[in-house]
Each structure stands twice: as structure tokens, then as C-alpha cells.
Design an enzyme around this catalytic site. Structure first.
Site, PDB file in Angstrom:
ATOM      1  N   HIS A 220       0.817  -1.219   0.000  1.00 17.04           N
ATOM      2  CA  HIS A 220       0.000   0.000   0.000  1.00 17.04           C
ATOM      3  C   HIS A 220       0.850   1.268   0.000  1.00 17.04           C
ATOM      4  O   HIS A 220       0.392   2.321  -0.414  1.00 17.04           O
ATOM      5  CB  HIS A 220      -1.034  -0.042   1.127  1.00 17.04           C
ATOM      6  CG  HIS A 220      -2.132  -0.997   0.790  1.00 17.04           C
ATOM      7  ND1 HIS A 220      -2.146  -2.291   1.233  1.00 17.04           N
ATOM      8  CD2 HIS A 220      -3.200  -0.871  -0.044  1.00 17.04           C
ATOM      9  CE1 HIS A 220      -3.190  -2.921   0.713  1.00 17.04           C
ATOM     10  NE2 HIS A 220      -3.848  -2.077  -0.052  1.00 17.04           N
ATOM     11  N   ARG A 327     -10.880   3.075  -1.540  1.00 14.74           N
ATOM     12  CA  ARG A 327     -10.376   2.295  -0.402  1.00 14.74           C
ATOM     13  C   ARG A 327     -10.791   3.014   0.882  1.00 14.74           C
ATOM     14  O   ARG A 327     -10.054   3.854   1.398  1.00 14.74           O
ATOM     15  CB  ARG A 327      -8.847   2.210  -0.447  1.00 14.74           C
ATOM     16  CG  ARG A 327      -8.291   1.283  -1.508  1.00 14.74           C
ATOM     17  CD  ARG A 327      -6.785   1.134  -1.364  1.00 14.74           C
ATOM     18  NE  ARG A 327      -6.259   0.015  -2.112  1.00 14.74           N
ATOM     19  CZ  ARG A 327      -5.783   0.099  -3.361  1.00 14.74           C
ATOM     20  NH1 ARG A 327      -5.758   1.242  -3.982  1.00 14.74           N
ATOM     21  NH2 ARG A 327      -5.337  -0.986  -3.975  1.00 14.74           N
ATOM     22  N   ARG A 363     -15.690   0.517  -1.728  1.00 12.95           N
ATOM     23  CA  ARG A 363     -15.387  -0.788  -1.140  1.00 12.95           C
ATOM     24  C   ARG A 363     -15.577  -0.695   0.365  1.00 12.95           C
ATOM     25  O   ARG A 363     -15.075   0.234   1.003  1.00 12.95           O
ATOM     26  CB  ARG A 363     -13.938  -1.171  -1.461  1.00 12.95           C
ATOM     27  CG  ARG A 363     -13.524  -2.458  -0.766  1.00 12.95           C
ATOM     28  CD  ARG A 363     -12.183  -2.924  -1.215  1.00 12.95           C
ATOM     29  NE  ARG A 363     -11.089  -2.184  -0.609  1.00 12.95           N
ATOM     30  CZ  ARG A 363      -9.813  -2.415  -0.879  1.00 12.95           C
ATOM     31  NH1 ARG A 363      -9.483  -3.333  -1.767  1.00 12.95           N
ATOM     32  NH2 ARG A 363      -8.866  -1.727  -0.280  1.00 12.95           N
ATOM     33  N   GLU A 462     -10.524 -11.518  -5.478  1.00 11.17           N
ATOM     34  CA  GLU A 462      -9.102 -11.459  -5.128  1.00 11.17           C
ATOM     35  C   GLU A 462      -8.645 -12.711  -4.390  1.00 11.17           C
ATOM     36  O   GLU A 462      -7.508 -12.819  -3.969  1.00 11.17           O
ATOM     37  CB  GLU A 462      -8.790 -10.189  -4.330  1.00 11.17           C
ATOM     38  CG  GLU A 462      -9.696  -9.932  -3.153  1.00 11.17           C
ATOM     39  CD  GLU A 462      -9.453  -8.570  -2.484  1.00 11.17           C
ATOM     40  OE1 GLU A 462      -8.411  -7.955  -2.726  1.00 11.17           O
ATOM     41  OE2 GLU A 462     -10.333  -8.151  -1.715  1.00 11.17           O
ATOM     42  N   ASN A 485      -3.812  -7.562  -6.891  1.00 10.73           N
ATOM     43  CA  ASN A 485      -2.734  -7.458  -5.891  1.00 10.73           C
ATOM     44  C   ASN A 485      -2.801  -8.645  -4.930  1.00 10.73           C
ATOM     45  O   ASN A 485      -1.795  -9.283  -4.630  1.00 10.73           O
ATOM     46  CB  ASN A 485      -2.852  -6.162  -5.079  1.00 10.73           C
ATOM     47  CG  ASN A 485      -2.896  -4.947  -5.961  1.00 10.73           C
ATOM     48  OD1 ASN A 485      -2.509  -5.026  -7.128  1.00 10.73           O
ATOM     49  ND2 ASN A 485      -3.370  -3.831  -5.447  1.00 10.73           N
ATOM     50  N   ASP A 486      -4.007  -8.906  -4.448  1.00 11.95           N
ATOM     51  CA  ASP A 486      -4.165 -10.050  -3.551  1.00 11.95           C
ATOM     52  C   ASP A 486      -4.309 -11.352  -4.332  1.00 11.95           C
ATOM     53  O   ASP A 486      -3.787 -12.383  -3.918  1.00 11.95           O
ATOM     54  CB  ASP A 486      -5.378  -9.845  -2.639  1.00 11.95           C
ATOM     55  CG  ASP A 486      -5.032  -8.966  -1.455  1.00 11.95           C
ATOM     56  OD1 ASP A 486      -3.958  -9.179  -0.867  1.00 11.95           O
ATOM     57  OD2 ASP A 486      -5.798  -8.042  -1.134  1.00 11.95           O
ATOM     58  N   ARG A 496       2.959 -10.303  -0.999  1.00 12.15           N
ATOM     59  CA  ARG A 496       3.119  -9.081  -1.790  1.00 12.15           C
ATOM     60  C   ARG A 496       4.014  -8.044  -1.135  1.00 12.15           C
ATOM     61  O   ARG A 496       4.404  -7.067  -1.744  1.00 12.15           O
ATOM     62  CB  ARG A 496       1.738  -8.481  -2.129  1.00 12.15           C
ATOM     63  CG  ARG A 496       0.965  -7.950  -0.957  1.00 12.15           C
ATOM     64  CD  ARG A 496      -0.498  -7.690  -1.307  1.00 12.15           C
ATOM     65  NE  ARG A 496      -0.778  -6.293  -1.567  1.00 12.15           N
ATOM     66  CZ  ARG A 496      -1.999  -5.765  -1.634  1.00 12.15           C
ATOM     67  NH1 ARG A 496      -3.068  -6.551  -1.490  1.00 12.15           N
ATOM     68  NH2 ARG A 496      -2.187  -4.502  -1.852  1.00 12.15           N
ATOM     69  N   CYS A 533      -9.349  -3.622 -10.369  1.00 10.18           N
ATOM     70  CA  CYS A 533      -8.831  -2.474  -9.629  1.00 10.18           C
ATOM     71  C   CYS A 533      -7.487  -2.784  -8.984  1.00 10.18           C
ATOM     72  O   CYS A 533      -6.942  -1.971  -8.257  1.00 10.18           O
ATOM     73  CB  CYS A 533      -9.840  -1.994  -8.597  1.00 10.18           C
ATOM     74  SG  CYS A 533     -10.330  -3.273  -7.451  1.00 10.18           S
TER      75      CYS A 533
HETATM   76  C1  PEP Z   1      -6.212  -5.853  -4.707  1.00  6.57           C
HETATM   77  O1  PEP Z   1      -6.013  -6.712  -3.844  1.00  6.57           O
HETATM   78  O2  PEP Z   1      -5.902  -5.982  -5.899  1.00  6.57           O
HETATM   79  C2  PEP Z   1      -6.821  -4.567  -4.319  1.00  6.57           C
HETATM   80  C3  PEP Z   1      -7.134  -3.660  -5.217  1.00  6.57           C
HETATM   81  O3  PEP Z   1      -7.012  -4.335  -2.998  1.00  6.57           O
HETATM   82  P1  PEP Z   1      -5.865  -3.862  -1.985  1.00  6.57           P
HETATM   83  O4  PEP Z   1      -4.637  -3.543  -2.803  1.00  6.57           O
HETATM   84  O5  PEP Z   1      -6.387  -2.686  -1.270  1.00  6.57           O
HETATM   85  O6  PEP Z   1      -5.677  -5.056  -1.125  1.00  6.57           O
HETATM   86 MG    MG Z   2      -6.976  -6.586  -1.933  1.00  9.47          MG
END
Ligand code: PEP
Ligand code: MG
Length: 611
Positions: A220, A327, A363, A462, A485-486, A496, A533
Site C-alpha cells: 500500500h 479504499r 469498497r 481477489e 494485488n491479492d 506481496r 482495480c
Molecule cells: C487488490 O487486492 O488488488 C486490491 C485492489 O485491494 P488492496 O490492494 O487494497 O488489497
Molecule cells: Mg486486496
């Protein structure tokens, strides 16, 4: 970007020493470090080393003759802390709002509480220990009492006590203030790690760039840097221990390099690169407001990801046609207690109004993993990313969930708001969460409150199990948004946040492409749409493949939008479909990457030559 996280570094520190013979250099030796390119851009400035763990102290006994000195240190520490808190309060009042400033007033009152001060003095005098040790001891006693309290509000005050105590300790020990909020001249932040709450609190006006020892491209910290358009290099090993406040730095967030004490030659080289980067950005900006439409007329939507309502302006300036991910946890992280329904309603309404009818996908709270709330205790977990997170917390803490849903439903009458649930692993959680929405709607009806009865509800895909069962889930929701991302960290079993394994974090892995295709196909079969996203949506090498797979909406950091629109506007949909079909037949992530890069080069060449 995929290219960079793969090629560069896998967490290894590459050190080259230059200029040992160069007489023109100023300051120390020039050293170039390699890390992970977290956010594009190049910048130069002075280092500001952020060391928050320095307040770890052990009990230190002092000779009785030194007791007076320790008592003086305590008084001086209190005076300095008071001055800082007053300054912080004034600053927040001016730059944010009065209610947020109150927290610093509360901290000042805690700091000056006569009972607290007497208890510390008593520890110093009776037990002959240092002022810092005495503060630690008294704080621990207070915390033990507060943490056992029944009342949530009082329990949450424990975080404030810790905050006040650590400020006081730093000041007693003479450790320079590390308040990111009090930075008042342009600097590059050098930190071991920056949590989302650290970045949320920093005085962004003066932050030229970030470097951190840990973290990856989808941490993040990197996401925040990109959304602010601040260059960042992450995963630099233990660099924060080597750099000193005031060192001259250049951050190259394109190549993932950090140059410490650059010589004249380096400075000239980077001045040119900065100019080139600006020219490139300026050129892309000229077409950023055009629609994302392929050469043969296929239209997709390009949205931005935001953490706060104010991010909407930068999204719009970069060509965003809506918000694909709000977020909301940042609203919670910017607070010292759970934000009330009313506070949230105001923020959601303001965002919807700023967007003037364009979509706003909100979200629900996605706390846990690397995002913590000081006032919401999450038990220590072996694997926080696999633990008590997001929808799992909301389905248990219904009070928090319901208050957020009420705020979103009520704000829903002021614009085009949609609800999205994070971390869904299967259809059961979707049904349960929707049931809570229905209960909340009924409650609002009873109260005759105005709200949006037909608000669309979607989920983030995710977790691999949700991607695999997308055909069933599609029947229950209005849309999907793929959180790569997840999804990548779970499907590839790669943390990650961990630079050591960042080379294995390969979003263009054939396994991931197949999961993405499965989700898009399942949604289309059911007449629903799929967005994305996760950071992959804003990645140049993935863009044409995602387009060809049929992705309907791409949501990304605002600064990535111009280049992604440019690519989409340079291909035909037919071409993109052929590229996606071929990519799906490839066997390794390296092959996919090489293929997509070569296709991207061809597309750009054709465009230049008019072919
Ligand atoms: C993701 O996991 O791709 C996502 C957009 O959520 P975050 O990065 O906030 O976990
Ligand atoms: Mg996520």
C-alpha cells in the site's frame, strides 16, 4: 510494473561505488542502490530518515545523584512535547479540519495530566531509574488498565496513550521528531517501512519521494505513492540504517534506483532524465481526456482508485471516467476512533457530488493485512494476509459494517454509488453480506430515511476460490472487480510485501491469466461486467491482453491513466483479442511478458510509421 519487479532485484542490494577519484563531488561517496520501482518519476532532495522504532528502551538504573538530571529531562521532554502538540493542532486545524485537530488537544491534556506526571516522577525518584524508563513503566501500567476496560471507546484510548508516551520518550532521549505530519521543507522520506497510516498522516506538500527497506510494487505504500504521483523505490534491504538525515539523494522510480550523494556527473545525467520524463508525461496528458476507445470503436471504461475524496480531482485531471475503487479504510486510518455514520456519509456524499453522476464504487472496510487501525485491536496473527481481514471482520463486527452500509446507502441518493465487498472467498459470504444490506435498508425504511433502494452490489475477486467459482457468484452480484494485488499473492503463494520473493510475484503468470479469463467469461455469460482495480489494470505490458480478454473497466492510480488510454487508443479490439488468445497459449510468465512487450513495441512502431 511487471517488468521492473521481475527484472530488477529480487531484494538484492547492488552497490556500485563511483567517483572515488572525482574531486567535484560534495559530501560523501556516491553510492547507487537498486530496489523495486514502486512509483514512476525521478526526483532529487535531502533525506529525512524516519525511524519510529527508536523508542524501544530497556529499564535503565541511574545513580541517586543523577535523579535530578532525570527529573529535569522529564520536564524538558514534557515542554517540547507540548510545543509540538500545539503546533500540530494548529496545522491540522488549518489544513484538515477542526474535529481532527482535537486529537492533538486530547494528547496535550494526557501529557499534562498531573497524575501521570506524578507517577513518572515517583518512579524516577523511588526506583532510581531514568526518565525514559519511568515513562515506559507508567505507560505500561496505564495500558494494562485501559486494555481491560469493557467500553470500546475507553479501550481505544490505549492507542492515544501509546502515542503520547512515545512522543515524550523520544523527546526525553533527544531523538529528532519523526512526525511525518510536521515536515515543513521538501524532503525524501527514507524509512524501514511506511504503513498506510504513516503515509496518510504525512505532510504531502513537502514529500518529494519515498524509499523503504521493505515492501513491493503492490504494497500500500507503493500504491499510495503512485496515487500521489510521488516517485518511490522500495525493497532496499537495510538502507534506512545507512542513510543519514540531510544526505543528498536522487530517486529514480522508473529504474528502481536510489543514488546517495550524487556527484556532478550524476546530477547532470538525472537532470536530463527528469526533463525527458516531464516531456513524456506532458505528451500523454494531451490525449488523457479522450475516451478509451480502440481503433475499431470498442469502448472500455477507465476509472481511478482513490483513498480520499480529494483524490477525485487528480483522477479527473488524468482522464478518469469514474472511481473503480474507493479504499474506505483510509477514512478509518485518518481517524483516532471509528468514524461515525455521519462522518462517513459526508465523505461519500462529497465524493459522489464531485463525480457528478459518474460511477463511484465504494469498497467496504478492508482492514487487516498491512492495514491496521490503532483503535481496533486485531490479535497478533502468524499470517495477517490470511487472517482476520476485510469482510471477515465486517461480518463479525456488525456494528462497524452496518454503520458503513447505512452511510453508503444514504449517500447513494447523491450520485452513482455502488457497493463492493472485499476478500470474498465464496458465495456464502456474498449472501451473508447482502443479507446485512437488506437488514440495514429495512432499518432505514422504518426511520423514513432517504436512501438508494436499488444500489448495485459487487465483489472484489481477489481470492482464487472466488475466481474459480465466479460462474455461481455472478448470479448473486451486479459486477466483479478483480483485485490482482491479492489474487496474485494468494494464487502464486507470494507475499506481496516481501522483497525477497518479489521476483516470483508475476501477475502475467499463465495461471493468473486463466483465472482472469474465467472471471470475465463468467460475468459476461450472466450479463454482468468485470472490472479490475488491482495494480495490473494500470500496467502497460498487461493492457492489451486484458483488453483482448474482454475486461470492461480498468481502474488504477490516476497517474497511470494517460499511458493506458494511449495504448488502448492505439490498437484494434480484434488485434487485442488475437494477442490475448496467443498469450493464453504460452507456458511461462517470462514468455507472456516477452510476447506482450514485443507486441506493444510493434503497436507503437506502427503508430509512429502510420502503419
Ligand atoms: C487488490 O487486492 O488488488 C486490491 C485492489 O485491494 P488492496 O490492494 O487494497 O488489497
Ligand atoms: Mg486486496
Amino acid at each position: 510494473m511487471v517488468r521492473r519487479s521481475r527484472e530488477i532485484f529480487a531484494g538484492e542490494l547492488e552497490i556500485k561505488i563511483f567517483c572515488l577519484l572525482n574531486r567535484t563531488r560534495v559530501g560523501g561517496i556516491t553510492v547507487i542502490y537498486s530496489g523495486i520501482a514502486g512509483s514512476e518519476g525521478i526526483t532529487a532532495g535531502k533525506a529525512y530518515v524516519f525511524r519510529k522504532h527508536q523508542t524501544e528502551i530497556d529499564a535503565v538504573s541511574v545513580a541517586s545523584a543523577a535523579i535530578h538530571t532525570e527529573l529535569d529531562k522529564l520536564s524538558e521532554g514534557i515542554a517540547l512535547s507540548r510545543t509540538q502538540l500545539v503546533r500540530l493542532k494548529e496545522k491540522v486545524e488549518k489544513e484538515l479540519d477542526e474535529s481532527k485537530a482535537q486529537i492533538f488537544e486530547a494528547h496535550r491534556m494526557m501529557l499534562e495530566d498531573p497524575e501521570f506526571i506524578d507517577a513518572v516522577k515517583n518512579e524516577i525518584s523511588s526506583n532510581s531509574i531514568s526518565a525514559a524508563s519511568a515513562v515506559k513503566k507508567v505507560t505500561e501500567d496505564y495500558l494494562a488498565i485501559f486494555e481491560q476496560m469493557e467500553d470500546d471507546y475507553m479501550r481505544e484510548r490505549a492507542a492515544d496513550i501509546k502515542d503520547v508516551s512515545s512522543r515524550l520518550t523520544r523527546n526525553i532521549l533527544g531523538i529528532s521528531a519523526w512526525d511525518l505530519f510536521s515536515i515543513s521543507s521538501p524532503v525524501i522520506i527514507v524509512a524501514h517501512d511506511l504503513t498506510p497510516s504513516d503515509t496518510a498522516m504525512m505532510n504531502k506538500e513537502f514529500v518529494l519521494g519515498f524509499t523503504t527497506d521493505v515492501g513491493g510494487r503492490t504494497s500500500h505504500t507503493a500504491i499510495m505513492a503512485r496515487s500521489l504521483g510521488i516517485p518511490a523505490v522500495l525493497g532496499l534491504g537495510n538502507l534506512s540504517e545507512k542513510i543519514k538525515d540531510g544526505d543528498d539523494l536522487i530517486i529514480d522510480g522508473i529504474e528502481g534506483k536510489l543514488i546517495v550523494n550524487p556527484d556532478e556527473r550524476q546530477k547532470e545525467h538525472y537532470d536530463k532524465k527528469i526533463e525527458q520524463f516531464k516531456t513524456h508525461r506532458k505528451k500523454l496528458a494531451e490525449t488523457a481526456l479522450f475516451p478509451a476507445e480502440t481503433l475499431d470503436g470498442k469502448r472500455v471504461e477507465i476509472f481511478c482508485n482513490i483513498g480520499m475524496p480529494n483524490d477525485i480531482q487528480s483522477g479527473a485531471a488524468n482522464g478518469a471516467e469514474g472511481v473503480g475503487l474507493f479504499r474506505t479504510e483510509f477514512l478509518y486510518m485518518n481517524n483516532h476512533a471509528l468514524p461515525s455514520e455521519e462522518e462517513q456519509y459526508e465523505q461519500y456524499r462529497k465524493s459522489a457530488e464531485l463525480l457528478q453522476g459518474k460511477p463511484l464504487i465504494i469498497r467496504t472496510l478492508d482492514i487487516g493485512g498491512d492495514k491496521k487501525l490503532p483503535y481496533l485491536p486485531i490479535p497478533e496473527e502468524m499470517n495477517p494476509f490470511l487472517g482476520w481481514r476485510a469482510i471477515r471482520i465486517c461480518l463479525e463486527r456488525r456494528d462497524i459494517f452496518r454503520s458503513q452500509l447505512r452511510a453508503i446507502l444514504r449517500a447513494g441518493i447523491h450520485g452513482n454509488i455502488q457497493i463492493m465487498f472485499p476478500m470474498i472467498s465464496g458465495i456464502g459470504e456474498v449472501r451473508e453480506a447482502k443479507k446485512v444490506i437488506e437488514e440495514v435498508k429495512e432499518e432505514l425504511r422504518q426511520e423514513h430515511a432517504a436512501f438508494n433502494e436499488t444500489i448495485p452490489v459487487g465483489i472484489m475477486v481477489e481470492i482464487p476460490s472466488a475466481a474459480i467459482t465466479a460462474d455461481a457468484i455472478a448470479k448473486e452480484v451486479d459486477f466483479f472487480s478483480i483485485g490482482t494485488n491479492d489474487l496474485c499473492q494468494y494464487a502464486l503463494a507470494v507475499d506481496r510485501m516481501n522483497p525477497k520473493v518479489s521476483g516470483l510475484y508475476q501477475p502475467l503468470h499463465p495461471g493468473i491469466l486463466r483465472l482472469i479469463k474465467n472471471v470475465i467469461d463468467a460475468s459476461h455469460k450472466n450479463g454482468k461486467i468485470t472490472g479490475m482495480c488491482g495494480e495490473l489494470a494500470g500496467t502497460e505490458e498487461a493492457c492489451v491482453i486484458l483488453l483482448g480478454l474482454g475486461l470492461d473497466e480498468f481502474s488504477m492510480s490516476a497517474t497511470s491513466i494517460p499511458v493506458i488510454k494511449d495504448i488502448i487508443r492505439s490498437v484494434t479490439f480484434k488485434q487485442a483479442q488475437e494477442i490475448a488468445t496467443h498469450a493464453l497459449e504460452l507456458e511461462t510468465p517470462e514468455e507472456v511478458l516477452e510476447y506482450s512487450r514485443s507486441k506493444l513495441n510493434e503497436i507503437r512502431r506502427d503508430l509512429v510509421s502510420g502503419g
